[in-house]
Design a protein around this motif. Structure first.
Motif, short mmCIF file in Angstrom:
data_model
loop_
_atom_site.label_atom_id
_atom_site.label_comp_id
_atom_site.label_asym_id
_atom_site.label_seq_id
_atom_site.Cartn_x
_atom_site.Cartn_y
_atom_site.Cartn_z
N LEU A 661 0.82 -1.21 0.00
CA LEU A 661 0.00 0.00 0.00
C LEU A 661 0.86 1.27 0.00
CD1 LEU A 661 -2.85 -0.99 2.50
CD2 LEU A 661 -2.85 -1.08 0.01
N GLU A 662 1.98 1.23 0.74
CA GLU A 662 2.87 2.40 0.75
C GLU A 662 3.45 2.65 -0.62
OE1 GLU A 662 5.80 2.02 3.78
OE2 GLU A 662 4.35 2.07 5.43
N LYS A 663 3.81 1.56 -1.35
CA LYS A 663 4.33 1.73 -2.72
C LYS A 663 3.29 2.34 -3.63
CE LYS A 663 7.84 -1.91 -2.70
NZ LYS A 663 8.39 -3.09 -3.40
N LEU A 664 2.04 2.08 -3.33
CA LEU A 664 0.95 2.63 -4.13
C LEU A 664 0.51 4.00 -3.64
CD1 LEU A 664 -1.24 -0.59 -4.50
CD2 LEU A 664 0.31 0.39 -6.20
N GLY A 665 1.17 4.50 -2.60
CA GLY A 665 0.81 5.81 -2.06
C GLY A 665 -0.37 5.77 -1.14
N ILE A 666 -0.61 4.62 -0.51
CA ILE A 666 -1.74 4.48 0.41
C ILE A 666 -1.21 4.25 1.81
CG2 ILE A 666 -3.80 3.14 0.97
CD1 ILE A 666 -3.93 2.36 -1.98
N LYS A 667 -1.69 5.01 2.75
CA LYS A 667 -1.30 4.84 4.14
C LYS A 667 -2.51 4.38 4.95
CE LYS A 667 1.26 5.21 7.86
NZ LYS A 667 2.39 4.29 8.09
N ALA A 668 -2.37 3.25 5.64
CA ALA A 668 -3.46 2.73 6.46
C ALA A 668 -3.18 3.05 7.92
CB ALA A 668 -3.58 1.22 6.27
N GLU A 669 -4.08 3.77 8.56
CA GLU A 669 -3.96 4.12 9.97
C GLU A 669 -5.06 3.40 10.74
OE1 GLU A 669 -4.02 8.29 10.54
OE2 GLU A 669 -2.02 8.60 9.65
N GLY A 670 -4.66 2.72 11.83
CA GLY A 670 -5.63 1.96 12.61
C GLY A 670 -5.68 2.43 14.05
N TYR A 671 -6.80 2.23 14.69
CA TYR A 671 -7.00 2.60 16.08
C TYR A 671 -7.59 1.40 16.80
CZ TYR A 671 -6.33 7.15 14.00
OH TYR A 671 -5.80 8.20 13.30
N ARG A 672 -7.19 1.18 18.04
CA ARG A 672 -7.59 -0.03 18.75
C ARG A 672 -7.84 0.25 20.21
NH1 ARG A 672 -1.58 -2.27 17.31
NH2 ARG A 672 -0.42 -0.86 18.65
N SER A 673 -8.63 -0.64 20.81
CA SER A 673 -8.96 -0.49 22.23
C SER A 673 -8.00 -1.26 23.12
CB SER A 673 -10.39 -0.98 22.48
OG SER A 673 -10.50 -2.36 22.13
N SER A 674 -7.21 -2.17 22.51
CA SER A 674 -6.21 -2.94 23.26
C SER A 674 -5.07 -3.26 22.30
CB SER A 674 -6.83 -4.22 23.82
OG SER A 674 -7.28 -5.06 22.77
N PRO A 675 -3.90 -3.60 22.84
CA PRO A 675 -2.72 -3.75 21.97
C PRO A 675 -2.86 -4.81 20.87
CG PRO A 675 -2.07 -3.56 24.28
CD PRO A 675 -3.56 -3.69 24.27
N ARG A 676 -3.64 -5.87 21.14
CA ARG A 676 -3.72 -6.94 20.14
C ARG A 676 -5.06 -6.95 19.40
NH1 ARG A 676 -1.41 -10.07 24.38
NH2 ARG A 676 -3.31 -11.37 24.57
N ALA A 677 -5.82 -5.86 19.47
CA ALA A 677 -7.15 -5.83 18.86
C ALA A 677 -7.08 -6.02 17.35
CB ALA A 677 -7.85 -4.51 19.19
N ASP A 678 -6.00 -5.56 16.71
CA ASP A 678 -5.89 -5.70 15.26
C ASP A 678 -4.75 -6.64 14.86
OD1 ASP A 678 -3.84 -4.09 16.12
OD2 ASP A 678 -3.97 -2.69 14.42
N ALA A 679 -4.47 -7.62 15.72
CA ALA A 679 -3.35 -8.53 15.46
C ALA A 679 -3.53 -9.31 14.16
CB ALA A 679 -3.17 -9.50 16.62
N GLU A 680 -4.79 -9.59 13.79
CA GLU A 680 -5.04 -10.38 12.58
C GLU A 680 -5.17 -9.51 11.33
OE1 GLU A 680 -4.73 -13.41 12.89
OE2 GLU A 680 -5.06 -13.76 15.02
N SER A 681 -4.93 -8.23 11.46
CA SER A 681 -5.10 -7.32 10.34
C SER A 681 -4.07 -7.58 9.25
CB SER A 681 -4.98 -5.87 10.83
OG SER A 681 -4.90 -4.99 9.74
#
Length: 844
Positions: A661-681
Motif C-alpha cells: 500500500l505504501e508503494k501505491l501511495g496508500i497509508k493505512a492508519e488503525g485505532y484499537r482499544s487494546s494492543p492486540r485488537a488488530d493482530a489479525e489485520s
C-alpha cells in the motif's frame, strides 16, 4: 426382516379374504370409460406406460421413457366391449412423470348396446413421486364416438400407491370420480379400486396381485387376481383372472388372460390368449403387443459386443468414481465380451487414481473380458492405466509424451517481497511445508528431501504396475522410460505399446485382439428396471473433495478449483445417517486439508455417523493434513499405495500488505482499544509478543489434532507425534505406520461397506453432497467454456495458458482462507506426467 415378511403375508391374507367376501354381490356393469385391457398389469404393481389407464399413480415409478402398443381381440362372440388397440407413451421427468394414451376400441359383434359402436379415448396422465415409497397421480380422459351414448365424456381418475416394504405395494384408485356425462346427459358410474401386490422373494422375479373394483351406485364388486413370473433369459410370464356374475343363476363367469413377454434390451414383444366364458362364448381370443423403452428388464441376452468407452477429458474426483462404476458394471455384463478404451486425454489425475483404474481393468480381465486401449497423444497416466489392458494401440502420428514422473511446487516469497507484501506464519514441525510457499523464495533442504522421496515412492508404484502389466523388469522399464518422450513408432519399439492404428482402424484392432468378428458399440445401455419396490437399501458415498473451508462448498470455475465446505459435507453426512434406506457409508476423501475448524466440524459428523451405521473411509489422490484428520472418526481406512496422506500438523499466519500500500501511495492508519485488537489485520505485521502467543495457539491446535488421531487410531499421542509434525506419507508408508488399515481402492472400500451393511454386491450408491456448479459455473458451461471438461466432472476452466492456470490454482486456496483461521493442509503440489496436469489437493 422376519417381522416384515409376516406383516406382508398378513396384509395380503386380509386383502384376499376381503376381496373374496365382497365379490359375492353381483355382476359389474359395463362402462364407456373402459380402456383396452393390459393383460397381467396389476393395480398396485404395474410400473410401465400402461399405468396411464390402470393406475396413474404408478406412472411416477416408470424408470425411463416408454412407448407401448397393445391389441386385444377376444373374438366376435365376446360380450365384453373392451377390445381394440391402445398406444401409450410415458415420460418420467425427475419427481414428475407424464404420459399420453390413445385407446381405439372396436367392440365385438356380441357386445351389448350401447357399447357395440366403435369409440375412442384420449388420456393424459400426470403423477408425482413424493418418495421412493409413495406416489399420487391423476388421469384426464376424453371419450368420443359416432354414437351419442359414447360421445362427449370427460373423465377424471386419481390413484395413490404406497410401498412401505420392498415386497409390498398397496394402491387405491377413484375412477371416473367426476361422473362424466355423454351427449345424452347419461353419467358413467363412479367406482373405486383397491389392490395389493406382493413379491414374496423381495424381488420382481415373482409377483402376485389381488384387487377389487367397487361400483358406488349399484354397489357391485368385481375381483381380479394377477401373477407375474420371470423366465430366465426370456422375459416374463403374466396371467390374470377376473370373476363375474358370482351371484347369478348360472355358475360364475371367468375372464382370463395369459401370455409371455420377451425382453431384448430396450425392446419388449408380448402375446398370449384371452379365454374364459365371460370373455368369449366359444373358443378363445388373443392379444399381442410391443414396447420400445429406454430401460430394460431381465430377458434375452443382447448380441455379444465390445463396449467402447471414450475419455475426452481427465476426470475429476466424482467423474473418476463414475468411470470406475461404469467399468465395474461392464465387468458384470453378460453380453459384453470386451471393452475398448478410447483415451484422448489423461484418464487419471493422479497416480492413486491410475491405480484404481488399473484395478478396474484387471477386474474386467478376471471376468473373461478383453480390454483394448487406443491412445493418441498420451502421457504417463495413460501408460499406467492401459498397461493393465490386453493390448495398447496408438495412432501412428501420435506419441507417448512421458519420460518419468515429476512434481512441481510454486514459491511466491520473492514476488511478495518485491510487491512489499510480508508473509508471516507459525507452524508445527519443519515438515509442515505449506506455509513456505508464500513465505520463502525457494524450498528448504528438508522440503527438497521430502518432495524427492514422494516422487520416488510414486515412481515405485508406477514401475510396479506398468512393469507387471507390460511384463518388463523394473530396472529395464526405468531404462526404457528414461529415453522418452516417444513418437508412436519409438513407443512400440520400446515395448510400451503393442500396435499402431488410426482411429478408423479401431474395429480391426478389436477383432484382432478378440480373435473373431465382433460388434463394437458405444457404451450406452438402457437403464435397468428396479428389482425392488420402495426405497432400495443403498450405500451412501460422501465426498470431501477440494480444499476444506468453513461454510458452504464452492467452485472457482475460472481455474477449475473446488472448495469443500464444512456445512455442506456435515449436512450430507447427517442426511446419510438419517436416511433409513442407507445401510452403510463410504467417506471418499479427496483433499489435502484446509481450515482446521472445517475439519473438526466434519470430523464430528463422521463420528456421529459411524456410531449409527457402518462407515468405511476410502482415500483417493490425497487425504492429508485436515483430510487425514476427518478420516480417523470412522471405521476401516483404505488407502491406495500412492495416496498422499499424513501431514499431521497445523500452521497459522497472515500476509502483511502495508508495504504494498505504501508503494501505491496508500497509508493505512488503525485505532484499537487494546494492543492486540488488530493482530489479525492485513495492514501490519505481528509483534514479537504476538508471534510468541501465536506459537502457543498453534501448539494447542496441534495437540488437539494429535489427540483426535490417537483416539481414532487407538495409538498413544507420542506415537502419533512421531509420524506427525507435517510429515507426508504415501498410502503404503501410512499402512506401515498404523495410520491406515488396508491398502485398496474404492472398490474394496465399497465391498466392505456393503458387507457390513448387509447389502447386495451391486447395491445402489448414493452420491452426497449433490453437485452444484453455481451460477457462474453454469453460465460458463452455457457459454461453451471447456464443455468437454465440464462433462467429465472437471468444471468449467477458463481458456488461459497452462502455466498461468497452474500458478492460479496454486494461489487460489490462499485467497479463500481468513487470516484468523488455523490451517491443517498440505502444500499445493503440481504433479505432472508430461501428458497431463493435476493439482493436488485442489483438484476440481
Amino acid at each position: 426382516m422376519i417381522m416384515r415378511n409376516r406383516l406382508a403375508l398378513l396384509v395380503t391374507a386380509c386383502a384376499s379374504s376381503a376381496l373374496v367376501s365382497v365379490s359375492s354381490v353381483a355382476a359389474p356393469p359395463e362402462r364407456a370409460s373402459q380402456a383396452v385391457p393390459d393383460p397381467g398389469r396389476s393395480l398396485a404393481g404395474g410400473d410401465d406406460a400402461s399405468a396411464i389407464a390402470v393406475n396413474p399413480a404408478n406412472l411416477a415409478f416408470l424408470p425411463a421413457p416408454e412407448f407401448r402398443w397393445m391389441w386385444v381381440r377376444p373374438g366376435s362372440s365376446s360380450p365384453i366391449p373392451a377390445a381394440g388397440h391402445s398406444f401409450s407413451l410415458g415420460l418420467p421427468l425427475w419427481a414428475l412423470s407424464t404420459g399420453l394414451r390413445l385407446d381405439l376400441l372396436d367392440p365385438p359383434d356380441a357386445a351389448p348396446a350401447p357399447f357395440d359402436a366403435p369409440y375412442r379415448w384420449v388420456r393424459w396422465g400426470l403423477a408425482l413421486r413424493a418418495s421412493d415409497s409413495f406416489s399420487i397421480g391423476t388421469t384426464l380422459g376424453w371419450g368420443s364416438s359416432g354414437a351419442l351414448a359414447l360421445d362427449g365424456h370427460f373423465s377424471v381418475t386419481t390413484g395413490l400407491t404406497l410401498r412401505p416394504l420392498p415386497h409390498l405395494s398397496i394402491s387405491a384408485v377413484a375412477r371416473d370420480w367426476n361422473e362424466p356425462q355423454n351427449r345424452l346427459g347419461q353419467a358413467i358410474e363412479r367406482s373405486y379400486d383397491v389392490g395389493v401386490a406382493i413379491r414374496p422373494l423381495g424381488r420382481r422375479m415373482l409377483e402376485l396381485g389381488a384387487e377389487a373394483t367397487y361400483f358406488e351406485r349399484s354397489q357391485e364388486v368385481s375381483p381380479r387376481f394377477t401373477m407375474g413370473v420371470d423366465v430366465p433369459r426370456v422375459g416374463r410370464l403374466r396371467g390374470e383372472i377376473a370373476l363375474r356374475d358370482l351371484t347369478g343363476p348360472a355358475r360364475p363367469g371367468i375372464a382370463a388372460m395369459a401370455g409371455l413377454e420377451v425382453n431384448v434390451s430396450g425392446l419388449q414383444v408380448l402375446g398370449g390368449g384371452v379365454f374364459g366364458d365371460a370373455y368369449t362364448r366359444g373358443g378363445s381370443g388373443f392379444y399381442v403387443g410391443a414396447a420400445l423403452r429406454a430401460y430394460r428388464e431381465p430377458g434375452v441376452l443382447a448380441t455379444r459386443r465390445v463396449a467402447k468407452v471414450r475419455i475426452d477429458a481427465t476426470p475429476g474426483a466424482r467423474a473418476h468414481t463414475r468411470l470406475l462404476q461404469k467399468l465395474w458394471r461392464l465387468a458384470d455384463a453378460g453380453e459384453v465380451d470386451g471393452v475398448a478404451l478410447v483415451v484422448r486425454s489423461e484418464p487419471a489425475s493422479s497416480t492413486a487414481h491410475a491405480e484404481e483404474l488399473g484395478d478396474a481393468l484387471r477386474l474386467l480381465r478376471s471376468r473373461g473380458k478383453k480390454v483394448i486401449c487406443h491412445l493418441e497423444d498420451a502421457g504417463g497416466r495413460s501408460l499406467h492405466v492401459c498397461s493393465q489392458a490386453d493390448a495398447i494401440a496408438m495412432n501412428p502420428a501420435g506419441g507417448l509424451r512421458f519420460a518419468g514422473l515429476s512434481t512441481r511446487y510454486f514459491y511466491f516469497g520473492d514476488l511478495l517481497r518485491k510487491l512489499g507484501v510480508q508473509a508471516d506464519f507459525v507452524r508445527i514441525g519443519a515438515h509442515k511445508l505449506a506455509a513456505e510457499q508464500l513465505a520463502l523464495p525457494r524450498g528448504t533442504p528438508i522440503a527438497a528431501e521430502d518432495h524427492q522421496q514422494l516422487v520416488d515412492r510414486l515412481s515405485d508404484v508406477f514401475a510396479h504396475d506398468v512393469g507387471g502389466g507390460r511384463r518388463i523388469p523394473k530396472k529395464e522399464l526405468s531404462r526404457r522410460i528414461s529415453r522418452g518422450p516417444f513418437v508412436a513408432r519409438e513407443a512400440k519399439e520400446a515395448g510400451l505399446i503393442d500396435l499402431l492404428a488410426y482411429d478408423d482402424e479401431l474395429d480391426k484392432v478389436v477383432e484382432e485382439v478378440m480373435g473373431a468378428r465382433v460388434s463394437v458399440v458405444d457404451d450406452s445401455p438402457p437403464k435397468n428396471a428396479p428389482e425392488r419396490w420402495g426405497s432400495e437399501p443403498k450405500v451412501a458415498m460422501v465426498y470431501v473433495d477440494g480444499d476444506m473451508v468453513d461454510g458452504e462448498s464452492q467452485n472457482i470455475p475460472l481455474v477449475g478449483v473446488r472448495l469443500s465446505g464444512s456445512y455442506t459435507v456435515a449436512r450430507a453426512l447427517k442426511k446419510a445417517r438419517e436416511d433409513r434406506s442407507v445401510r452403510a457409508v463410504v467417506l471418499r476423501v479427496e483433499t489435502g486439508g484446509g481450515s482446521s475448524l472445517a475439519a473438526d466440524v466434519i470430523l464430528r459428523e463422521v463420528i456421529l455417523t459411524a456410531r449409527a451405521k457402518p462407515l468405511v473411509v476410502s482415500m483417493g489422490s490425497s487425504a492429508a493434513s485436515g483430510g487425514y484428520y476427518v478420516s480417523v472418526g470412522g471405521g476401516t481406512i483404505y488407502a491406495n499405495r500412492a495416496t498422499v496422506t499424513g501431514s499431521i500438523g497445523i500452521y497459522y499466519g497472515k500476509v502483511d500488505v502495508s508495504g504494498l500500500l505504501e508503494k501505491l501511495g496508500i497509508k493505512a492508519e488503525g485505532y484499537r482499544s487494546s494492543p492486540r485488537a488488530d493482530a489479525e489485520s492485513f495492514f501490519r505485521a505481528y509483534t514479537d509478543e504476538e508471534r510468541e502467543i501465536l506459537g502457543v495457539k498453534v501448539k494447542q491446535f496441534y495437540d488437539t489434532f494429535i489427540g483426535r488421531v490417537a483416539e481414532g487410531r487407538k495409538l498413544k499421542p507420542e506415537q502419533v507425534d512421531a509420524v506427525g509434525r507435517g510429515q507426508v506419507w504415501t498410502g503404503a508408508q501410512a499402512l506401515e505406520r498404523g495410520l491406515v488399515d488396508k491398502l485398496g481402492g474404492l472398490r474394496e472400500a465399497l465391498a466392505e461397506a456393503r458387507e457390513l451393511g448387509g447389502l447386495r454386491e451391486d447395491a445402489q450408491v448414493l452420491a452426497l453432497p449433490e453437485e452444484d456448479e453455481g451460477l457462474l459455473g453454469l453460465a460458463l458451461k452455457l457459454a461453451g467454456v471447456s464443455a468437454g471438461a465440464a462433462a467429465q466432472g472437471l468444471g468449467p476452466v477458463a481458456a488461459m495458458p497452462p502455466a498461468l492456470l497452474d500458478i492460479a490454482r496454486s494461489l487460489s486456496p490462499f485467497l479463500v482462507f481468513e487470516p484468523s483461521r488455523p490451517l491443517a493442509r498440505i502444500e499445493v503440489v503440481e504433479e505432472a506426467s508430461m501428458g497431463g496436469r493435476v493439482t493436488v489437493p485442489a483438484e476440481p
